[in-house]
Design a protein around this motif. Structure first.
Motif, mmCIF file in Angstrom:
data_model
loop_
_atom_site.group_PDB
_atom_site.id
_atom_site.type_symbol
_atom_site.label_atom_id
_atom_site.label_comp_id
_atom_site.label_asym_id
_atom_site.label_seq_id
_atom_site.Cartn_x
_atom_site.Cartn_y
_atom_site.Cartn_z
ATOM 1 N N ASN A 141 -18.550 17.231 -23.973
ATOM 2 C CA ASN A 141 -17.418 16.540 -24.575
ATOM 3 C C ASN A 141 -17.326 16.901 -26.059
ATOM 4 O O ASN A 141 -18.139 17.678 -26.568
ATOM 5 C CB ASN A 141 -17.503 15.025 -24.345
ATOM 6 C CG ASN A 141 -18.730 14.405 -24.989
ATOM 7 O OD1 ASN A 141 -19.331 14.957 -25.914
ATOM 8 N ND2 ASN A 141 -19.124 13.246 -24.500
ATOM 9 N N SER A 142 -16.366 16.336 -26.761
ATOM 10 C CA SER A 142 -16.165 16.664 -28.176
ATOM 11 C C SER A 142 -17.334 16.259 -29.060
ATOM 12 O O SER A 142 -17.520 16.813 -30.141
ATOM 13 C CB SER A 142 -14.886 16.000 -28.696
ATOM 14 O OG SER A 142 -13.776 16.552 -28.032
ATOM 15 N N GLY A 144 -10.418 17.217 -24.651
ATOM 16 C CA GLY A 144 -11.123 18.055 -25.613
ATOM 17 C C GLY A 144 -12.591 18.174 -25.255
ATOM 18 O O GLY A 144 -13.159 17.325 -24.577
ATOM 19 N N GLY A 145 -13.198 19.247 -25.689
ATOM 20 C CA GLY A 145 -14.608 19.448 -25.419
ATOM 21 C C GLY A 145 -15.022 20.878 -25.685
ATOM 22 O O GLY A 145 -14.335 21.616 -26.391
ATOM 23 N N GLU A 146 -16.149 21.256 -25.114
ATOM 24 C CA GLU A 146 -16.711 22.584 -25.321
ATOM 25 C C GLU A 146 -17.139 23.160 -23.981
ATOM 26 O O GLU A 146 -17.502 22.433 -23.069
ATOM 27 C CB GLU A 146 -17.948 22.493 -26.221
ATOM 28 C CG GLU A 146 -17.712 21.807 -27.536
ATOM 29 C CD GLU A 146 -18.993 21.424 -28.257
ATOM 30 O OE1 GLU A 146 -20.089 21.728 -27.751
ATOM 31 O OE2 GLU A 146 -18.885 20.818 -29.314
#
Length: 168
Positions: free
Chosen positions: A151-152, A130-132
């Protein structure tokens, strides 16, 4: 490539872009009162791009020169990038600047294009962490796109991604 296939690819690209904008919200840019020389390169911060390196500028100029004779019509290309900044497949040359900071250089001007990125893994297995991921035209380099991964928790992190570019 057949004309109908190109139309389908363009339609899918715009549909994905539209859904991304609808899901993430749409921001309207306000006019800036800054003088043009002040707006050229922002100060280095958490959301600012790093200065263009000499190597990156050389690669960008060479890529433009090599494809100067090629007339382009609407183009859709993808680039799959590993977390360490190496290109797994697709188009373009990748330059890694720092933690979670990447530049993808193409052989043609993409400044009027649309960019879409998603976190991914280059292999055929597994779901990425997960992350951006954020994308923007590369400042001072019309044939490049800047990509930033986090990261998240929002901290810069080296994450693999897939970049899709559409140039009219």
């Amino acid at each position: 490539m057949s004309t109908s296939f190109r139309r389908k690819v363009a339609a899918v690209t715009f549909a994905v872009l539209g859904l991304s904008l609808a899901g993430g919200g749409i921001a309207i840019a306000q006019p800036s009162a800054k003088a043009p020389q002040e707006a050229v390169q922002p100060a280095r911060g958490t959301n600012a791009q790093p200065p263009v390196s000499a190597e990156s500028a050389r690669i960008a100029k060479a890529a433009l020169k090599a494809s100067a004779a090629t007339p382009l019509v609407a183009t859709n290309v993808f680039t799959v990038v590993n977390s360490n900044g190496t290109k797994a497949r697709g188009s373009g040359t990748v330059v890694k600047y720092g933690v979670g900071e990447y530049e993808v250089i193409f052989g043609y001007n993409v400044s009027a294009g649309a960019f879409l990125a998603t976190l991914s893994l280059s292999g055929s297995c597994c779901i990425p962490p997960g992350g951006e991921v954020s994308v923007a035209p590369r400042l001072l380099t019309p044939n490049a796109v800047f990509v930033q991964t986090r990261n998240s928790a929002g901290a810069p992190a080296n994450l693999g991604f897939t970049l899709l570019t559409h140039t009219p």
